[in-house]
Scaffold this motif. Structure first.
Motif, PDB file in Angstrom:
ATOM      1  N   PHE A  50       0.808  -1.305   0.012  1.00  0.00           N
ATOM      2  CA  PHE A  50      -0.061   0.074  -0.052  1.00  0.00           C
ATOM      3  C   PHE A  50       0.902   1.416  -0.002  1.00  0.00           C
ATOM      4  CE2 PHE A  50      -1.992   3.536   2.504  1.00  0.00           C
ATOM      5  CZ  PHE A  50      -2.938   3.684   1.810  1.00  0.00           C
ATOM      6  N   VAL A  51       2.099   1.366   0.608  1.00  0.00           N
ATOM      7  CA  VAL A  51       2.773   2.456   0.757  1.00  0.00           C
ATOM      8  C   VAL A  51       2.891   3.358  -0.200  1.00  0.00           C
ATOM      9  CG1 VAL A  51       5.002   3.307   1.458  1.00  0.00           C
ATOM     10  CG2 VAL A  51       3.877   1.906   3.071  1.00  0.00           C
ATOM     11  N   PRO A  52       3.609   2.890  -1.442  1.00  0.00           N
ATOM     12  CA  PRO A  52       3.819   3.892  -2.612  1.00  0.00           C
ATOM     13  C   PRO A  52       2.600   4.557  -2.915  1.00  0.00           C
ATOM     14  CG  PRO A  52       4.883   1.709  -3.101  1.00  0.00           C
ATOM     15  CD  PRO A  52       3.840   1.370  -1.809  1.00  0.00           C
ATOM     16  N   GLY A  53       1.281   3.894  -3.247  1.00  0.00           N
ATOM     17  CA  GLY A  53       0.246   4.712  -3.654  1.00  0.00           C
ATOM     18  C   GLY A  53      -0.350   5.656  -2.709  1.00  0.00           C
ATOM     19  N   GLY A  54      -0.320   5.162  -1.410  1.00  0.00           N
ATOM     20  CA  GLY A  54      -0.969   5.957  -0.515  1.00  0.00           C
ATOM     21  C   GLY A  54       0.047   7.251  -0.222  1.00  0.00           C
ATOM     22  N   VAL A  55       1.196   7.140  -0.248  1.00  0.00           N
ATOM     23  CA  VAL A  55       2.045   8.349  -0.130  1.00  0.00           C
ATOM     24  C   VAL A  55       1.859   9.123  -1.397  1.00  0.00           C
ATOM     25  CG1 VAL A  55       4.452   8.869  -0.033  1.00  0.00           C
ATOM     26  CG2 VAL A  55       3.633   7.036   1.448  1.00  0.00           C
ATOM     27  N   VAL A  56       2.068   8.599  -2.317  1.00  0.00           N
ATOM     28  CA  VAL A  56       1.870   9.677  -3.333  1.00  0.00           C
ATOM     29  C   VAL A  56       0.385  10.477  -3.622  1.00  0.00           C
ATOM     30  CG1 VAL A  56       1.028   8.165  -5.432  1.00  0.00           C
ATOM     31  CG2 VAL A  56       2.743   9.950  -6.083  1.00  0.00           C
ATOM     32  N   GLN A  57      -0.522   9.453  -3.162  1.00  0.00           N
ATOM     33  CA  GLN A  57      -1.889  10.388  -3.129  1.00  0.00           C
ATOM     34  C   GLN A  57      -1.740  11.384  -1.800  1.00  0.00           C
ATOM     35  OE1 GLN A  57      -4.459   6.764  -2.465  1.00  0.00           O
ATOM     36  NE2 GLN A  57      -5.415   7.069  -4.416  1.00  0.00           N
ATOM     37  N   MET A 129       7.564   7.541   0.609  1.00  0.00           N
ATOM     38  CA  MET A 129       7.504   6.663  -0.579  1.00  0.00           C
ATOM     39  C   MET A 129       8.574   5.655  -0.744  1.00  0.00           C
ATOM     40  SD  MET A 129       6.106   7.483  -4.521  1.00  0.00           S
ATOM     41  CE  MET A 129       7.692   7.412  -4.959  1.00  0.00           C
ATOM     42  N   LEU A 130       9.756   6.221  -0.789  1.00  0.00           N
ATOM     43  CA  LEU A 130      10.939   5.190  -1.204  1.00  0.00           C
ATOM     44  C   LEU A 130      11.582   4.736  -0.133  1.00  0.00           C
ATOM     45  CD1 LEU A 130      12.184   7.030  -4.369  1.00  0.00           C
ATOM     46  CD2 LEU A 130      10.695   4.874  -4.359  1.00  0.00           C
ATOM     47  N   ASN A 131      12.199   5.672   0.890  1.00  0.00           N
ATOM     48  CA  ASN A 131      13.018   4.975   1.899  1.00  0.00           C
ATOM     49  C   ASN A 131      12.326   4.289   2.858  1.00  0.00           C
ATOM     50  OD1 ASN A 131      15.153   6.365   0.741  1.00  0.00           O
ATOM     51  ND2 ASN A 131      15.479   8.031   2.238  1.00  0.00           N
ATOM     52  N   HIS A 132      11.113   4.627   3.307  1.00  0.00           N
ATOM     53  CA  HIS A 132      10.178   3.993   4.114  1.00  0.00           C
ATOM     54  C   HIS A 132       9.779   2.778   3.699  1.00  0.00           C
ATOM     55  CE1 HIS A 132       6.892   3.596   6.996  1.00  0.00           C
ATOM     56  NE2 HIS A 132       6.127   3.318   6.118  1.00  0.00           N
TER      57      HIS A 132
END
Length: 172
Positions: A50-57, A129-132
């Motif tokens: 979920f992280v990448p999409g959630g963060v970019v949103q 988005m990336l390091n996390h």
């Protein structure tokens, strides 16, 4: 190359690596956890998906409230992979829309009238988005190891799999 294009290129190189990790989770280990204080393997895998999409949103807004840290328990590996595919599609759609001015603009986490964090949007995307994402992939790697599941290579070889940069798996 714009800042968004740079981050997207890195993201595109790492998305298939992360998928390899998620695909290795045994269906019967979704509720397993290494410690009472830990997330289950399924919860961690779903968070990783979920992280990448959630963060970019979240980065589409200039400020957000503090995130809630709820980790749903998926019912299947397929559910995790579907969440991952949706997350990947979201990043591919949203990230290229950020020009360099938007990437340099201050992005905030605000709780009522209290500012919790403020940073350039590019720093938020890089750090969360990336390091996390990478940090949780490393955490998930340990879960796989403890479950005696072969760990995929990422930037370099694992004890179970050589990397594309290494012609033969080293053995001790």
């Amino acid at each position: 190359m714009s800042m968004a294009e740079y981050l997207l290129a890195e993201f595109e190189s790492q998305a298939p690596v992360t998928r390899k990790f998620l695909e290795r989770l045994p269906e019967d280990k979704l509720t397993w956890k290494p410690h009472n204080k830990s997330m289950t393997a399924g919860q961690l895998a779903y968070h990783l998906a979920f992280v990448p999409g959630g963060v970019v949103q979240g980065a589409q807004k200039d400020q957000i409230p503090p995130p809630g840290f709820q980790f749903p328990q998926p019912a299947s590996v397929q559910e995790i992979l579907e969440a991952f595919d949706k997350s990947i599609a979201t990043v591919r759609e949203v990230l290229p829309s950020f020009d360099d001015a938007t990437m340099n603009a201050t992005w905030r986490i605000v709780d009522g009238d209290k500012e919790i964090a403020a940073m350039p949007r590019a720093a938020f995307l890089r750090n969360i988005m990336l390091n996390h994402w990478y940090q949780h992939r490393g955490q998930f790697c340990v879960y796989l190891r403890l479950l005696d599941v072969p760990v995929p290579s990422s930037w370099g070889p694992s004890a179970d799999e050589r990397s594309a940069l290494q012609p033969e798996l080293q053995t001790a």
